[in-house]
Design a protein around this motif. Structure first.
Motif, PDB file in Angstrom:
ATOM      1  N   SER A  16       0.645  -1.477   0.344  1.00  0.00           N
ATOM      2  CA  SER A  16      -0.448   0.013   0.093  1.00  0.00           C
ATOM      3  C   SER A  16       0.437   1.762   0.268  1.00  0.00           C
ATOM      4  O   SER A  16       0.171   2.355  -0.293  1.00  0.00           O
ATOM      5  CB  SER A  16      -0.651  -0.261   1.403  1.00  0.00           C
ATOM      6  OG  SER A  16      -2.148  -0.984   1.094  1.00  0.00           O
ATOM      7  N   CYS A  17       2.061   1.088   0.164  1.00  0.00           N
ATOM      8  CA  CYS A  17       3.092   1.943   0.468  1.00  0.00           C
ATOM      9  C   CYS A  17       3.027   2.813  -1.245  1.00  0.00           C
ATOM     10  O   CYS A  17       3.480   2.211  -2.381  1.00  0.00           O
ATOM     11  CB  CYS A  17       4.732   1.375   0.850  1.00  0.00           C
ATOM     12  SG  CYS A  17       5.719   3.404   1.051  1.00  0.00           S
ATOM     13  N   VAL A  18       2.679   4.244  -1.307  1.00  0.00           N
ATOM     14  CA  VAL A  18       3.207   5.014  -2.942  1.00  0.00           C
ATOM     15  C   VAL A  18       4.304   5.545  -2.568  1.00  0.00           C
ATOM     16  O   VAL A  18       3.949   6.676  -3.737  1.00  0.00           O
ATOM     17  CB  VAL A  18       1.112   5.864  -2.675  1.00  0.00           C
ATOM     18  CG1 VAL A  18       0.229   4.684  -2.979  1.00  0.00           C
ATOM     19  CG2 VAL A  18       1.791   7.188  -1.489  1.00  0.00           C
ATOM     20  N   LYS A  19       4.599   5.482  -2.276  1.00  0.00           N
ATOM     21  CA  LYS A  19       6.472   6.672  -1.820  1.00  0.00           C
ATOM     22  C   LYS A  19       6.104   7.975  -1.652  1.00  0.00           C
ATOM     23  O   LYS A  19       7.347   8.857  -2.393  1.00  0.00           O
ATOM     24  CB  LYS A  19       7.115   5.719  -3.133  1.00  0.00           C
ATOM     25  CG  LYS A  19       7.584   4.526  -3.180  1.00  0.00           C
ATOM     26  CD  LYS A  19       8.866   3.765  -4.310  1.00  0.00           C
ATOM     27  CE  LYS A  19       8.726   2.895  -4.022  1.00  0.00           C
ATOM     28  NZ  LYS A  19      10.137   2.007  -4.979  1.00  0.00           N
ATOM     29  N   PRO A  61      12.529   6.450   7.851  1.00  0.00           N
ATOM     30  CA  PRO A  61      11.604   4.660   8.047  1.00  0.00           C
ATOM     31  C   PRO A  61      10.795   4.379   7.023  1.00  0.00           C
ATOM     32  O   PRO A  61      10.528   2.709   6.624  1.00  0.00           O
ATOM     33  CB  PRO A  61       9.774   5.443   8.438  1.00  0.00           C
ATOM     34  CG  PRO A  61      10.207   7.408   8.455  1.00  0.00           C
ATOM     35  CD  PRO A  61      11.799   7.926   8.492  1.00  0.00           C
ATOM     36  N   LYS A  62      10.457   4.503   5.662  1.00  0.00           N
ATOM     37  CA  LYS A  62      10.640   4.135   4.281  1.00  0.00           C
ATOM     38  C   LYS A  62      11.536   3.388   3.407  1.00  0.00           C
ATOM     39  O   LYS A  62      11.298   2.863   3.175  1.00  0.00           O
ATOM     40  CB  LYS A  62       9.764   5.235   3.227  1.00  0.00           C
ATOM     41  CG  LYS A  62       9.706   4.703   1.625  1.00  0.00           C
ATOM     42  CD  LYS A  62       9.436   6.157   1.004  1.00  0.00           C
ATOM     43  CE  LYS A  62      10.256   7.074  -0.034  1.00  0.00           C
ATOM     44  NZ  LYS A  62      11.124   5.650  -0.361  1.00  0.00           N
ATOM     45  N   PHE A  63      12.658   3.929   3.235  1.00  0.00           N
ATOM     46  CA  PHE A  63      13.649   2.946   3.096  1.00  0.00           C
ATOM     47  C   PHE A  63      14.472   1.950   3.961  1.00  0.00           C
ATOM     48  O   PHE A  63      14.079   0.775   3.355  1.00  0.00           O
ATOM     49  CB  PHE A  63      14.959   3.931   2.851  1.00  0.00           C
ATOM     50  CG  PHE A  63      16.256   3.624   2.628  1.00  0.00           C
ATOM     51  CD1 PHE A  63      15.922   3.070   0.800  1.00  0.00           C
ATOM     52  CD2 PHE A  63      17.048   2.660   3.562  1.00  0.00           C
ATOM     53  CE1 PHE A  63      16.969   2.503   0.228  1.00  0.00           C
ATOM     54  CE2 PHE A  63      17.693   1.920   2.894  1.00  0.00           C
ATOM     55  CZ  PHE A  63      18.671   2.312   1.444  1.00  0.00           C
ATOM     56  N   VAL A  64      13.944   2.105   5.642  1.00  0.00           N
ATOM     57  CA  VAL A  64      14.200   0.370   5.651  1.00  0.00           C
ATOM     58  C   VAL A  64      12.940   0.430   5.929  1.00  0.00           C
ATOM     59  O   VAL A  64      13.027  -0.861   7.008  1.00  0.00           O
ATOM     60  CB  VAL A  64      14.774   1.251   7.550  1.00  0.00           C
ATOM     61  CG1 VAL A  64      16.315   2.200   7.399  1.00  0.00           C
ATOM     62  CG2 VAL A  64      14.141   2.310   8.190  1.00  0.00           C
ATOM     63  N   GLY A  65      11.829   1.131   5.696  1.00  0.00           N
ATOM     64  CA  GLY A  65      10.877  -0.157   5.917  1.00  0.00           C
ATOM     65  C   GLY A  65      10.330  -0.758   5.147  1.00  0.00           C
ATOM     66  O   GLY A  65      10.927  -2.239   4.910  1.00  0.00           O
ATOM     67  N   VAL A 109      19.503  -5.680   5.369  1.00  0.00           N
ATOM     68  CA  VAL A 109      19.609  -5.356   4.291  1.00  0.00           C
ATOM     69  C   VAL A 109      19.962  -4.438   4.534  1.00  0.00           C
ATOM     70  O   VAL A 109      20.726  -3.326   3.986  1.00  0.00           O
ATOM     71  CB  VAL A 109      18.731  -5.845   2.835  1.00  0.00           C
ATOM     72  CG1 VAL A 109      18.340  -6.273   2.222  1.00  0.00           C
ATOM     73  CG2 VAL A 109      17.622  -4.723   3.419  1.00  0.00           C
ATOM     74  N   ASP A 110      19.947  -3.383   5.861  1.00  0.00           N
ATOM     75  CA  ASP A 110      20.142  -2.106   6.215  1.00  0.00           C
ATOM     76  C   ASP A 110      20.343  -1.761   7.636  1.00  0.00           C
ATOM     77  O   ASP A 110      19.528  -1.646   8.098  1.00  0.00           O
ATOM     78  CB  ASP A 110      18.904  -1.132   5.457  1.00  0.00           C
ATOM     79  CG  ASP A 110      19.506   0.270   5.555  1.00  0.00           C
ATOM     80  OD1 ASP A 110      20.740   0.495   6.193  1.00  0.00           O
ATOM     81  OD2 ASP A 110      18.878   1.058   5.251  1.00  0.00           O
TER      82      ASP A 110
END
Length: 420
Positions: free
Chosen positions: A17-20, A40-44, A56-57
């Motif tokens: 559902s994430c639309v970035k 939070p978006k990048f690591v989530g 991975v991070d």
């Protein structure tokens, strides 16, 4: 079981559902003050697509777990939950000793209470704190609780005996019983908050039941110790359930209430009927008192006028429960009291996050706007629902920082908020 749940990461079902839109990035209090956390978006949801059970991070460990990203997400992506589960998997097999020690609040309270003056002197001693930082990894300047000479349970036993003697064996509280959930800190360090809670509830006509209770496991969960957290919260739920069926469970620690209401289910994946039952009955203290006020069941006419402005900060894990800000209207029920909300997302402590030597400076940078706000609004008194947040704000401002119930306690004339 809980770590298996984390590996399966049921929260990851929400990631598509994430639309970035990056709204979570703009609201994250950590990424705004340091480049060590990639956001939070990048690591989530972004990194989760590539994990397949592997990390991975490593910047994920700089997430404070405040939960603001999940609250802010317009798409309902469980970002904070994904991050908490991924971090637990990442730390499996090489958990630092420090991260195993600092969640043990009850053990710390039991050890410190009998030698409170000595413990407090040691915690205020910079050379000792420097050694602790080097050996354990807890920063020398991190806020720490003050040990008390008397536990809340010790006070409560004496209080109950005196009250029973005064009211007689046949006394029945007009509003019936409620269960009080004080949390670990409320049992050993934030004793004044627990005492004020009991005295206010009894003044309102409730019988306050205080069962023996252990830790909710929140600090263990936030450090990635999912197995320990699961056993703790299950045991606690049973202790609270034994106090009485279908009774309200009034929590004076907002974050601990959130553990029973949210984290146990959404992060640990606990499917347990007792945890579910108790969690459904947990009510945050300010929420409970405001409902009485709104229903006309609170003696507003007994509140003494008090001309004061109080800066107020709602902790992240109270925000995440979606209850609004009942503490503001509750405190402003007192004639003359004006409450100013902080306008800041986080104080920076995030439970045990701000205690760690590698994260202390980040924690302080996160909290600085809040500290400045408190100093400008009222440098002597502030209010906040969560124990560790109060310690952080007090250390950063020099103000006396209390639970909102202590403001009501003062307004009812049950005690002096500035005593001691």
């Amino acid at each position: 079981m809980s770590l298996d749940y984390a590996k399966a990461s049921m929260a990851r079902m929400s990631l598509d559902s994430c639309v970035k839109c990056t709204i979570c990035e703009t609201q994250c209090p950590v990424s705004r003050v340091t480049d060590l956390f990639t956001g939070p978006k990048f690591v989530g949801p972004q990194a989760e697509r590539f994990r397949a059970g592997e990390s991975v991070d490593m910047s994920l460990d700089y997430c404070s777990g405040c939960g603001i990203c999940t609250t802010a997400c317009p798409q309902g992506v469980k970002i904070a939950e994904i991050n908490a589960q991924a971090r637990a998997v990442m730390k499996e097999g090489h958990m630092p000793l420090r991260d195993r020690i600092i969640p043990e609040t009850i053990l710390e309270g039991m050890l410190m209470t009998p030698v409170a003056p000595v413990a407090n002197a040691a915690l205020a001693n910079k050379p000792i704190r420097t050694v602790v930082e080097k050996v354990i990894g807890v920063h020398r300047d991190a806020p720490v609780p003050k040990a008390r000479m008397q536990t809340f349970r010790g006070w409560y036993k004496k209080h109950k005996r005196a009250r029973d003697a005064q009211l007689g064996p046949n006394y029945v509280a007009p509003r019936g019983p409620v269960v009080f959930f004080h949390g670990c800190a409320g049992g050993y360090f934030e004793v004044e908050t627990s005492k004020a809670t009991v005295e206010v509830l009894e003044h309102l006509g409730f019988e306050v039941l205080v069962p023996k209770q252990g830790c909710c496991g929140l600090a263990h969960q936030s450090n990635g110790l999912f197995g320990r957290a699961e056993s703790q919260v299950k045991k606690l739920a049973r202790q609270l359930a034994e106090a009485g069926k279908d009774l309200p469970v009034i929590g004076s620690s907002g974050s601990c209430a959130g553990m029973l209401r949210h984290e146990a289910h959404e992060i640990l994946g606990i499917d347990d009927p007792v945890v579910t039952d108790v969690g459904s009955r947990v009510v945050e203290l300010s929420e409970f008192l405001l409902e009485l006020i709104d229903d006309g069941e609170f003696p507003v006419d007994q509140l003494h006028s008090w001309d004061i402005t109080i800066p107020y900060h709602q902790p992240c894990q109270v925000k995440s429960q979606g209850i609004g800000m009942p503490a503001i209207r509750m405190m402003e029920t007192i004639p003359g009291v004006r409450v100013v909300e902080s306008g800041q997302p986080c104080c920076g402590i995030a439970g045990t996050y701000g205690l760690k030597k590698e994260k202390y400076e980040i924690s302080q940078r996160v909290g600085k706007p809040l500290f400045d706000m408190v100093k400008e609004t009222n440098p002597k008194l502030a209010a906040c629902e969560t124990d560790t947040c109060r310690w952080q704000i007090a250390k950063g401002t020099g103000a006396k920082v209390v639970h909102p119930v202590q403001v009501i306690h003062h307004g009812l004339g049950l005690g002096n908020i500035f005593a001691r």
